[in-house]
Design a protein around this motif. Structure first.
Motif, PDB file in Angstrom:
ATOM      1  N   TRP A   1       0.837  -1.203   0.000  1.00 61.63           N
ATOM      2  CA  TRP A   1       0.000   0.000   0.000  1.00 61.63           C
ATOM      3  C   TRP A   1       0.872   1.253   0.000  1.00 61.63           C
ATOM      4  CZ3 TRP A   1      -5.504   0.920   0.828  1.00 61.63           C
ATOM      5  CH2 TRP A   1      -6.284  -0.227   0.698  1.00 61.63           C
ATOM      6  N   GLY A   2       1.944   1.240   0.786  1.00 64.34           N
ATOM      7  CA  GLY A   2       2.836   2.395   0.812  1.00 64.34           C
ATOM      8  C   GLY A   2       3.571   2.588  -0.497  1.00 64.34           C
ATOM      9  N   LEU A   3       4.080   1.499  -1.068  1.00 66.61           N
ATOM     10  CA  LEU A   3       4.817   1.606  -2.339  1.00 66.61           C
ATOM     11  C   LEU A   3       3.899   2.030  -3.486  1.00 66.61           C
ATOM     12  CD1 LEU A   3       7.146  -1.539  -2.149  1.00 66.61           C
ATOM     13  CD2 LEU A   3       7.805   0.875  -1.938  1.00 66.61           C
ATOM     14  N   ALA A   4       2.672   1.530  -3.494  1.00 73.64           N
ATOM     15  CA  ALA A   4       1.727   1.934  -4.540  1.00 73.64           C
ATOM     16  C   ALA A   4       1.459   3.433  -4.465  1.00 73.64           C
ATOM     17  CB  ALA A   4       0.421   1.152  -4.402  1.00 73.64           C
ATOM     18  N   SER A   5       1.254   3.942  -3.252  1.00 76.75           N
ATOM     19  CA  SER A   5       1.001   5.374  -3.083  1.00 76.75           C
ATOM     20  C   SER A   5       2.227   6.201  -3.462  1.00 76.75           C
ATOM     21  CB  SER A   5       0.607   5.670  -1.625  1.00 76.75           C
ATOM     22  OG  SER A   5      -0.588   4.996  -1.277  1.00 76.75           O
ATOM     23  N   TRP A   6       3.408   5.737  -3.066  1.00 71.64           N
ATOM     24  CA  TRP A   6       4.655   6.473  -3.378  1.00 71.64           C
ATOM     25  C   TRP A   6       4.883   6.550  -4.884  1.00 71.64           C
ATOM     26  CZ3 TRP A   6       9.014   4.611  -5.952  1.00 71.64           C
ATOM     27  CH2 TRP A   6      10.121   5.460  -5.961  1.00 71.64           C
ATOM     28  N   SER A   7       4.775   5.424  -5.565  1.00 69.24           N
ATOM     29  CA  SER A   7       5.095   5.390  -6.991  1.00 69.24           C
ATOM     30  C   SER A   7       4.057   6.137  -7.822  1.00 69.24           C
ATOM     31  CB  SER A   7       5.221   3.937  -7.469  1.00 69.24           C
ATOM     32  OG  SER A   7       4.027   3.210  -7.226  1.00 69.24           O
ATOM     33  N   VAL A   8       2.777   5.983  -7.489  1.00 73.96           N
ATOM     34  CA  VAL A   8       1.731   6.650  -8.260  1.00 73.96           C
ATOM     35  C   VAL A   8       1.776   8.159  -8.039  1.00 73.96           C
ATOM     36  CG1 VAL A   8      -0.767   6.892  -8.523  1.00 73.96           C
ATOM     37  CG2 VAL A   8       0.250   4.632  -8.375  1.00 73.96           C
TER      38      VAL A   8
ATOM     39  N   HIS B   1       1.774  14.141 -10.316  1.00 77.96           N
ATOM     40  CA  HIS B   1       2.647  15.326 -10.335  1.00 77.96           C
ATOM     41  C   HIS B   1       3.256  15.638  -8.973  1.00 77.96           C
ATOM     42  CE1 HIS B   1       0.464  17.098 -14.129  1.00 77.96           C
ATOM     43  NE2 HIS B   1       0.746  15.816 -14.235  1.00 77.96           N
ATOM     44  N   GLY B   2       3.509  14.609  -8.185  1.00 83.66           N
ATOM     45  CA  GLY B   2       4.035  14.829  -6.848  1.00 83.66           C
ATOM     46  C   GLY B   2       5.535  15.069  -6.824  1.00 83.66           C
ATOM     47  N   SER B   3       5.992  15.769  -5.800  1.00 81.78           N
ATOM     48  CA  SER B   3       7.413  15.957  -5.560  1.00 81.78           C
ATOM     49  C   SER B   3       7.919  14.810  -4.688  1.00 81.78           C
ATOM     50  CB  SER B   3       7.648  17.299  -4.850  1.00 81.78           C
ATOM     51  OG  SER B   3       7.069  17.274  -3.552  1.00 81.78           O
ATOM     52  N   TRP B   4       9.214  14.829  -4.384  1.00 82.15           N
ATOM     53  CA  TRP B   4       9.759  13.788  -3.500  1.00 82.15           C
ATOM     54  C   TRP B   4       9.135  13.877  -2.107  1.00 82.15           C
ATOM     55  CZ3 TRP B   4      11.808   9.984  -5.916  1.00 82.15           C
ATOM     56  CH2 TRP B   4      12.554  10.182  -7.082  1.00 82.15           C
ATOM     57  N   ILE B   5       8.904  15.100  -1.620  1.00 87.58           N
ATOM     58  CA  ILE B   5       8.277  15.257  -0.305  1.00 87.58           C
ATOM     59  C   ILE B   5       6.837  14.752  -0.353  1.00 87.58           C
ATOM     60  CG2 ILE B   5       7.536  16.940   1.433  1.00 87.58           C
ATOM     61  CD1 ILE B   5       9.916  18.656   0.672  1.00 87.58           C
ATOM     62  N   ASP B   6       6.134  15.079  -1.422  1.00 92.11           N
ATOM     63  CA  ASP B   6       4.759  14.585  -1.578  1.00 92.11           C
ATOM     64  C   ASP B   6       4.727  13.064  -1.593  1.00 92.11           C
ATOM     65  OD1 ASP B   6       3.806  17.207  -1.784  1.00 92.11           O
ATOM     66  OD2 ASP B   6       4.007  17.217  -3.971  1.00 92.11           O
ATOM     67  N   SER B   7       5.659  12.461  -2.318  1.00 91.29           N
ATOM     68  CA  SER B   7       5.661  11.006  -2.428  1.00 91.29           C
ATOM     69  C   SER B   7       5.989  10.345  -1.089  1.00 91.29           C
ATOM     70  CB  SER B   7       6.640  10.547  -3.509  1.00 91.29           C
ATOM     71  OG  SER B   7       7.978  10.874  -3.166  1.00 91.29           O
ATOM     72  N   ALA B   8       6.870  10.968  -0.299  1.00 92.11           N
ATOM     73  CA  ALA B   8       7.188  10.425   1.026  1.00 92.11           C
ATOM     74  C   ALA B   8       5.960  10.465   1.927  1.00 92.11           C
ATOM     75  CB  ALA B   8       8.343  11.206   1.653  1.00 92.11           C
ATOM     76  N   ALA B   9       5.235  11.593   1.883  1.00 94.75           N
ATOM     77  CA  ALA B   9       4.012  11.695   2.679  1.00 94.75           C
ATOM     78  C   ALA B   9       2.970  10.693   2.204  1.00 94.75           C
ATOM     79  CB  ALA B   9       3.458  13.125   2.592  1.00 94.75           C
TER      80      ALA B   9
ATOM     81  N   ALA C   1       4.409  20.554  -7.798  1.00 94.47           N
ATOM     82  CA  ALA C   1       5.762  20.700  -8.339  1.00 94.47           C
ATOM     83  C   ALA C   1       6.331  19.314  -8.624  1.00 94.47           C
ATOM     84  CB  ALA C   1       6.652  21.450  -7.344  1.00 94.47           C
ATOM     85  N   PRO C   2       6.090  18.777  -9.816  1.00 93.79           N
ATOM     86  CA  PRO C   2       6.479  17.390 -10.097  1.00 93.79           C
ATOM     87  C   PRO C   2       7.985  17.223 -10.261  1.00 93.79           C
ATOM     88  CG  PRO C   2       5.626  18.418 -12.080  1.00 93.79           C
ATOM     89  CD  PRO C   2       5.422  19.407 -10.973  1.00 93.79           C
ATOM     90  N   VAL C   3       8.424  15.980 -10.065  1.00 98.01           N
ATOM     91  CA  VAL C   3       9.812  15.639 -10.353  1.00 98.01           C
ATOM     92  C   VAL C   3       9.975  15.537 -11.868  1.00 98.01           C
ATOM     93  CG1 VAL C   3      10.087  14.401  -8.182  1.00 98.01           C
ATOM     94  CG2 VAL C   3       9.347  13.154 -10.218  1.00 98.01           C
ATOM     95  N   SER C   4      11.214  15.408 -12.316  1.00100.07           N
ATOM     96  CA  SER C   4      11.478  15.245 -13.740  1.00100.07           C
ATOM     97  C   SER C   4      10.780  13.988 -14.271  1.00100.07           C
ATOM     98  CB  SER C   4      12.987  15.133 -13.985  1.00100.07           C
ATOM     99  OG  SER C   4      13.254  14.717 -15.310  1.00100.07           O
ATOM    100  N   MET C   5      10.284  14.099 -15.505  1.00102.08           N
ATOM    101  CA  MET C   5       9.599  12.951 -16.110  1.00102.08           C
ATOM    102  C   MET C   5      10.488  11.725 -16.218  1.00102.08           C
ATOM    103  SD  MET C   5       7.270  14.550 -19.180  1.00102.08           S
ATOM    104  CE  MET C   5       5.956  15.720 -18.845  1.00102.08           C
ATOM    105  N   TRP C   6      11.784  11.921 -16.260  1.00103.15           N
ATOM    106  CA  TRP C   6      12.683  10.774 -16.372  1.00103.15           C
ATOM    107  C   TRP C   6      12.641   9.910 -15.123  1.00103.15           C
ATOM    108  CZ3 TRP C   6      13.762   9.822 -21.090  1.00103.15           C
ATOM    109  CH2 TRP C   6      13.907  10.865 -22.001  1.00103.15           C
ATOM    110  N   TRP C   7      12.251  10.483 -13.985  1.00 99.80           N
ATOM    111  CA  TRP C   7      12.102   9.682 -12.770  1.00 99.80           C
ATOM    112  C   TRP C   7      10.877   8.777 -12.848  1.00 99.80           C
ATOM    113  CZ3 TRP C   7      15.941   8.931  -9.642  1.00 99.80           C
ATOM    114  CH2 TRP C   7      16.902   9.923  -9.455  1.00 99.80           C
ATOM    115  N   TRP C   8       9.954   9.081 -13.773  1.00 97.52           N
ATOM    116  CA  TRP C   8       8.779   8.226 -13.915  1.00 97.52           C
ATOM    117  C   TRP C   8       9.172   6.796 -14.251  1.00 97.52           C
ATOM    118  CZ3 TRP C   8       4.687  11.377 -17.184  1.00 97.52           C
ATOM    119  CH2 TRP C   8       4.367  12.554 -16.485  1.00 97.52           C
ATOM    120  N   TRP C   9      10.267   6.649 -15.001  1.00101.32           N
ATOM    121  CA  TRP C   9      10.665   5.296 -15.406  1.00101.32           C
ATOM    122  C   TRP C   9      11.230   4.494 -14.243  1.00101.32           C
ATOM    123  CZ3 TRP C   9       8.878   3.738 -19.898  1.00101.32           C
ATOM    124  CH2 TRP C   9       8.519   4.711 -20.837  1.00101.32           C
ATOM    125  N   LEU C  10      11.628   5.182 -13.163  1.00103.98           N
ATOM    126  CA  LEU C  10      11.984   4.485 -11.923  1.00103.98           C
ATOM    127  C   LEU C  10      10.723   4.080 -11.163  1.00103.98           C
ATOM    128  CD1 LEU C  10      13.910   3.585  -9.633  1.00103.98           C
ATOM    129  CD2 LEU C  10      13.817   5.953  -8.786  1.00103.98           C
TER     130      LEU C  10
END
Length: 307
Positions: free
Chosen positions: A14-21, A27-35, A157-166
């Motif tokens: 559940w945590g990984l699904a929320s982080w990755s999506v 359009h989340g930032s790294w801080i958004d994804s951590a939360a 404030a999204p991260v770079s689109m290239w991080w989407w592939w991670l």
């Protein structure tokens, strides 16, 4: 069939699904994804509680949504409200149920299709109202600014689109675990969804073909899945399902209903709900077309015969 994986893997999922999506779709930032990861763990814990306390089951979706709305409002100075709330409730979003219902209706399975569509719409209202209620509770108690007044992801404030592939393989693998896909099929799920995402990236994000992009993406996903199923005589739907769940428009409907509840963007809210229906129909057409190309005379080896 019961869960294939232990409870702690389900909780982490559940945590990984929320982080990755959060990174991939909202359009989340790294801080958004951590939360979103932390709130996803909380939502997963409440899901485990609901599986053990049957009386709590009917409150599960509403309570998760209210909690997410309240917490993200409290941290709204540092977080993007729509990105984190939608990511934290991503497993609950009704897009897959709505798309499946549309497929059932188009296949003239009226009873099952009507139930699924009705349930999807009600679930969207429950999640939207829960987020709205949690936000309003914080606003009224602490006289804070209204964070839910704008559910437009463009404010994030999204991260770079290239991080989407991670984030992409993490998202697909987490969906596979969530829906009990056997680990031996995970690589093929990533291949099928990867082909779909590459087409979606090209048509929708780069060429701005927002009308035909979902149709072609769903067609490619269904084509890869059906060819694999025909070659190996296996159920193709389980291979396509993780990719379908990335395409489905559940968050669009929730954002639209949230806008309606807010009262200031009713026209925009209605447009978003309409977009949810259009995307579901686009996915349906793409899957039907791919099934016809590979199985022009129909097929029997499928969880859903029509796709």
């Amino acid at each position: 069939m019961g869960p294939m994986f232990a409870w702690y893997w389900q909780l982490l999922d559940w945590g990984l699904a929320s982080w990755s999506v959060c990174l991939l779709a909202f359009h989340g930032s790294w801080i958004d994804s951590a939360a979103a990861f932390v709130l996803g763990l909380v939502a997963g814990s409440l899901n485990l509680l609901a599986s053990r306390l049957k009386g709590y089951t009917n409150l599960f979706e509403a309570s998760v949504s209210i909690l997410c709305g309240f917490v993200v409002s409290a941290l709204g100075e540092w977080l993007c409200f729509p990105a984190v709330t939608l990511s934290a409730t991503v497993v609950l979003l009704p897009g897959l149920v709505l798309t499946t219902g549309a497929i059932e209706l188009a296949a003239r399975n009226m009873h099952a299709g009507t139930i699924r569509v009705g349930y999807a719409l009600m679930l969207a209202f429950i999640i939207a109202f829960g987020i709205h209620l949690g936000n309003n509770a914080y606003v009224e108690i602490f006289s804070a600014p209204n964070r839910a007044s704008n559910m437009d992801l463009a404010v994030c404030a999204p991260v770079s689109m290239w991080w989407w592939w991670l984030a992409f393989p993490v998202s697909i693998s987490s969906i596979c675990l969530l829906i009990n896909v056997h680990p031996r099929n995970w690589p093929m799920c990533n291949v099928a969804a990867g082909a779909m995402f590459a087409v979606f990236w090209t048509l929708v994000i780069h060429l701005q073909l927002e009308t035909i992009g979902p149709v072609v993406s769903a067609f490619v996903l269904g084509l890869v899945g059906n060819v694999w199923g025909r070659l190996f005589r296996r159920n193709a739907y389980s291979i396509m399902l993780p990719g379908i769940m990335l395409l489905v428009p559940g968050s669009v409907g929730v954002r639209g209903i949230m806008s309606m509840f807010g009262g200031s963007e009713t026209g925009s809210g209605a447009q978003l709900v309409s977009q949810m229906a259009q995307t579901s129909l686009s996915i349906m057409i793409g899957l039907f077309a791919s099934s016809f190309v590979v199985h022009p005379h129909g097929k029997k080896l499928s969880a859903l015969i029509t796709v």
